[in-house]
Scaffold this active site. Structure first.
Site, short mmCIF file in Angstrom:
data_model
loop_
_atom_site.label_atom_id
_atom_site.label_comp_id
_atom_site.label_asym_id
_atom_site.label_seq_id
_atom_site.Cartn_x
_atom_site.Cartn_y
_atom_site.Cartn_z
N GLY A 8 3.83 1.79 6.43
CA GLY A 8 3.58 1.95 5.01
C GLY A 8 2.63 3.10 4.74
O GLY A 8 1.81 3.04 3.82
N ARG A 11 2.03 6.56 1.28
CA ARG A 11 1.27 6.67 0.03
C ARG A 11 0.17 5.60 0.01
O ARG A 11 0.10 4.75 0.87
CB ARG A 11 2.19 6.49 -1.19
N VAL A 48 9.76 -2.53 8.22
CA VAL A 48 9.00 -3.33 9.19
C VAL A 48 9.45 -4.78 9.25
O VAL A 48 9.12 -5.50 10.20
CB VAL A 48 7.49 -3.28 8.90
N TYR A 138 2.02 -13.46 -1.84
CA TYR A 138 1.15 -12.42 -1.28
C TYR A 138 -0.10 -13.04 -0.66
O TYR A 138 -0.52 -12.67 0.43
CB TYR A 138 0.78 -11.45 -2.39
N LYS A 142 -1.10 -12.78 3.28
CA LYS A 142 -2.35 -12.14 3.71
C LYS A 142 -3.29 -13.12 4.39
O LYS A 142 -3.99 -12.75 5.35
CB LYS A 142 -3.04 -11.48 2.52
#
Length: 237
Positions: A8, A11, A48, A138, A142
């Protein structure tokens, strides 16, 4: 000079990390699903979340630059929405990139690093791992990444391989635009309001995260592993 891979890395935080690692003297391969504008010694298309894509991308990196001694698992994204509105496909998409992706890359590079007796793996987590409304997929990914970091550190430590995580707080990237819109704010308003609420009275930038990654990937960080460092302008964790 070591070979470093940043997923990733085209950017945002990933690009900032790639730039810093190149400045540190490493040969950097940037992996991304959208390589437009990416800068590195090698730029390789990679999803990925896809096992075959990861294997092919790393074959390319090894052929062009050599075996990686540093891997930064940065690829990730969020789809903000209430839990009750979240589709299974949205859950899978976020978790697959943020967590499955880190597993696939780490599993692949671990043999290189173990054989070399040296390796640095840094996972980009998030303060969202501590809880964040309307981001349950998310947050789950994480927080899972934090646990993955600690477990992998225990397993790979005897081989000279460290595994750590950097957990950014509010950092100005393309994702910030979506976060502002979710709260009904302009980007400028969102940055100002969030910065004013921070103990350090400013927002974070990709360079702030890159500084932490630079330390974790250095030879001098060999006695630090299994840690989650919150780079958030506030005491968290």
């Amino acid at each position: 000079m070591s070979v470093a891979v940043v997923t990733g890395g085209a950017r945002g935080i990933g690009a900032g990390v790639a730039k810093r690692l190149r400045a540190d003297g490493h040969r950097v391969a940037v992996l991304d699903v959208d390589t437009a504008g990416a800068e590195g010694d090698a730029v390789v298309h990679c999803d990925v979340a896809d096992e075959e894509s990861v294997a092919t991308a790393f074959d390319t990196v090894v052929a062009e630059l050599g075996e990686p001694a540093i891997v930064v698992n940065n690829a990730g994204f969020a789809r903000d929405q209430p839990l009750t509105d979240m589709s299974l496909s949205d859950w899978d998409a976020v978790v697959d990139v943020c967590l499955r992706g880190a597993f696939l890359t780490t599993r692949l590079v671990a043999p290189f690093m173990k054989a070399a007796g040296f390796g640095r793996i840094v996972n980009i987590s998030s303060t969202s791992a501590l809880g964040d409304p309307e981001r349950v997929q998310y947050v789950s990914a994480k927080s899972g990444l934090n646990g993955f970091t600690k477990a992998a550190a225990l397993e790979l430590g005897p081989y000279g391989v460290t595994v750590n995580a950097v957990a950014p707080g509010f950092t100005v990237t393309n994702m910030t635009v979506r976060s502002a819109a979710r709260r009904g704010r302009t980007l400028e308003e969102h940055v100002r309001i969030t910065a004013e609420a921070s103990p350090v009275r400013r927002a974070g930038h990709p360079e702030d995260i890159a500084h932490a990654v630079s330390f974790f990937t250095s030879e001098g960080a060999g006695y630090v592993t299994g840690q989650v460092l919150y780079v958030a302008g506030a005491p968290l964790g």
